[in-house]
Scaffold this active site. Structure first.
Site, PDB file in Angstrom:
ATOM      1  N   GLU A 253     -14.289  46.715 -30.319  1.00  0.00           N
ATOM      2  CA  GLU A 253     -13.126  46.056 -30.561  1.00  0.00           C
ATOM      3  C   GLU A 253     -12.495  45.938 -31.850  1.00  0.00           C
ATOM      4  O   GLU A 253     -11.338  45.961 -32.084  1.00  0.00           O
ATOM      5  CB  GLU A 253     -13.244  44.774 -29.633  1.00  0.00           C
ATOM      6  CG  GLU A 253     -13.303  44.859 -28.057  1.00  0.00           C
ATOM      7  CD  GLU A 253     -13.931  43.844 -27.413  1.00  0.00           C
ATOM      8  OE1 GLU A 253     -13.981  42.645 -27.716  1.00  0.00           O
ATOM      9  OE2 GLU A 253     -14.475  43.936 -26.381  1.00  0.00           O
TER      10      GLU A 253
ATOM     11  N   TYR B 197     -17.167  35.648 -27.166  1.00  0.00           N
ATOM     12  CA  TYR B 197     -18.137  35.991 -26.750  1.00  0.00           C
ATOM     13  C   TYR B 197     -19.208  34.817 -26.566  1.00  0.00           C
ATOM     14  O   TYR B 197     -20.218  34.817 -25.802  1.00  0.00           O
ATOM     15  CB  TYR B 197     -18.715  37.277 -27.483  1.00  0.00           C
ATOM     16  CG  TYR B 197     -17.888  38.704 -26.997  1.00  0.00           C
ATOM     17  CD1 TYR B 197     -18.495  39.215 -25.997  1.00  0.00           C
ATOM     18  CD2 TYR B 197     -17.008  39.087 -27.710  1.00  0.00           C
ATOM     19  CE1 TYR B 197     -17.780  40.132 -25.440  1.00  0.00           C
ATOM     20  CE2 TYR B 197     -16.212  40.185 -27.045  1.00  0.00           C
ATOM     21  CZ  TYR B 197     -16.703  40.650 -26.245  1.00  0.00           C
ATOM     22  OH  TYR B 197     -15.936  42.043 -25.845  1.00  0.00           O
TER      23      TYR B 197
ATOM     24  N   THR C 103       3.768  56.727 -13.687  1.00  0.00           N
ATOM     25  CA  THR C 103       4.217  56.214 -15.108  1.00  0.00           C
ATOM     26  C   THR C 103       3.376  56.868 -16.237  1.00  0.00           C
ATOM     27  O   THR C 103       3.939  57.417 -17.144  1.00  0.00           O
ATOM     28  CB  THR C 103       3.938  54.463 -15.357  1.00  0.00           C
ATOM     29  OG1 THR C 103       2.804  54.174 -14.967  1.00  0.00           O
ATOM     30  CG2 THR C 103       5.077  53.973 -14.611  1.00  0.00           C
TER      31      THR C 103
END
Length: 403
Positions: free
Chosen positions: A139, A97, A280
């Site tokens: 994250e 980042y 899927t």
């Protein structure tokens, strides 16, 4: 929250940034890849070549700035979750980042020139780091939940146990952990990233594929459509490698499963609407419900070019036997196949008509397919009174589904 002084500067300069957004993001990518060519292994080169990535980034930065200044309407929590899951599946790190921020803000200065005063630069730097810190935090939680140690690689080697040609352009891979360990659990609707090496030492490319098999099995399955170039566009980099070069016994690098969208919700009737290879996650959902909640009411609505192009169609009769409350509706552009494996299809002139989709009261909806298809179906369901929060969808590629 954006500081009051920065909010005023961002609001005043937002029109200029918006007007030059793609020029800024185009210059950003050029600068960053020149300085850090290794990052080409993470970014989708096809989206870079078409300009989709720079357009999506420009739109996202502008929309987030509007959100911070109180002018935007985007629901940023779900959007940030979606971006964070995609980033985690690529193994994005917090230090990256800093690289992105440095080159993005430098690109703003290069494109807008003298208009970028120290105050303007500081305000937009604040915007960027508010966004970055939110994503870094999300994250980090995802990595912890996936069992990825801090600063460790997300990649794990998986061995191809079986390769099955489903249609002319679709292949399924059954995968088992090469280290002999267990296959992690996943939620129907989640995906994994697959990293492949390009010929000639040109680095790697990464693509995401939904898990199409039963959650909780000792193996994973992905079902990959070969992307064939059209109108001058090249063939898909990763899908071509998977179709042509990967054989039983080979190994692939896969991420843990990510994706914030569940294809089955928590309770109540389920409506799965798919088109093409978007089937899927629906197949994973049906397999999961057959094993865990077989009495649950489920409707599968699928559109495809023809029965011959409909991958995994042969599995539907068995699923209908295991799911007594499963209703299947198929639309094909070419219904010359008539009836295959006991399943009949209607002829569709283009995409599915949302007004004809069976809709049980209180059903949770999951969409997967091309973006125009999902936009059409979602818009139709909203007009029929389905609340937006009950319509889940997955977009593979840059950008978000609007409307």
């Amino acid at each position: 929250m954006l500081s009051e002084s920065s909010a005023a500067v961002v609001a005043a300069t937002l029109p200029a940034v918006q007007a030059h957004g793609e020029a800024i993001t185009g210059r950003f990518y050029q600068r960053m890849f020149d300085a850090h060519p290794e990052l080409l292994d993470i970014f989708n080169r096809s989206n870079q070549a078409t300009g989709q990535q720079k357009a999506a980034l420009a739109a996202a930065v502008v929309a987030y700035a509007e959100h911070l200044t109180g002018d935007g309407t985007a629901p940023w929590g779900p959007i940030l979750d979606r971006i964070a899951h995609k980033h985690a599946s690529l193994g994005i790190t917090a230090t990256q980042y800093t690289i992105v921020g440095r080159h993005l803000l430098a690109a703003v200065g290069e494109v807008l020139g003298d208009a970028v005063t120290p105050a303007v630069a500081a305000a937009w730097d604040e915007v960027y780091w508010l966004l970055a810190c939110e994503l870094i935090a999300r994250e980090a939680r995802l990595y912890t939940g996936a069992g990825v140690p801090e600063n460790a690689s997300v990649w794990r080697e998986w061995r191809v146990a079986e390769k099955v040609r489903e249609t002319v352009d679709v292949v399924s891979f059954t995968l088992v952990p090469a280290d002999g360990g267990p296959a992690p659990a996943f939620t129907p609707g989640q995906y994994v990233s697959v990293a492949v090496d390009l010929d000639g030492g040109r680095g790697q490319q990464i693509r995401q594929y939904s898990l199409s098999g039963r959650p909780g099995a000792t193996h994973w399955r992905i079902t990959v459509k070969r992307v064939r170039g059209a109108a001058g566009a090249p063939d898909g980099m990763v899908s071509t490698v998977l179709h042509e070069r990967v054989a039983v016994g080979d190994t692939l690098r896969l991420s843990p499963p990510f994706g914030e969208v569940s294809a089955i919700g928590e309770a109540g009737p389920v409506l799965l609407v798919s088109a093409g290879i978007g089937l899927t996650p629906a197949m994973a959902a049906l397999e999961h419900l057959a094993a865990t909640d077989p009495e649950r009411p489920v409707t599968l609505v699928h559109a495809d070019r023809s029965g011959a192009a409909h991958a995994l169609r042969h599995e539907l009769p068995g699923l209908q036997e295991r799911l007594p409350n499963l209703s299947v509706r198929l639309w094909y552009e070419d219904a010359a196949d008539g009836e295959l494996a006991g399943l009949k299809a209607e002829v569709a002139d283009g995409l599915i008509d949302p007004a004809r989709i069976p809709l049980a009261p209180g059903a949770g909806v999951h969409l997967c397919g091309p973006v125009p298809f999902m936009a059409l179906v979602r818009g139709g369901l909203l007009r029929r009174g389905v609340p937006a929060e009950r319509i889940a969808y997955e977009v593979f590629g840059p950008g978000m589904l609007r409307g």
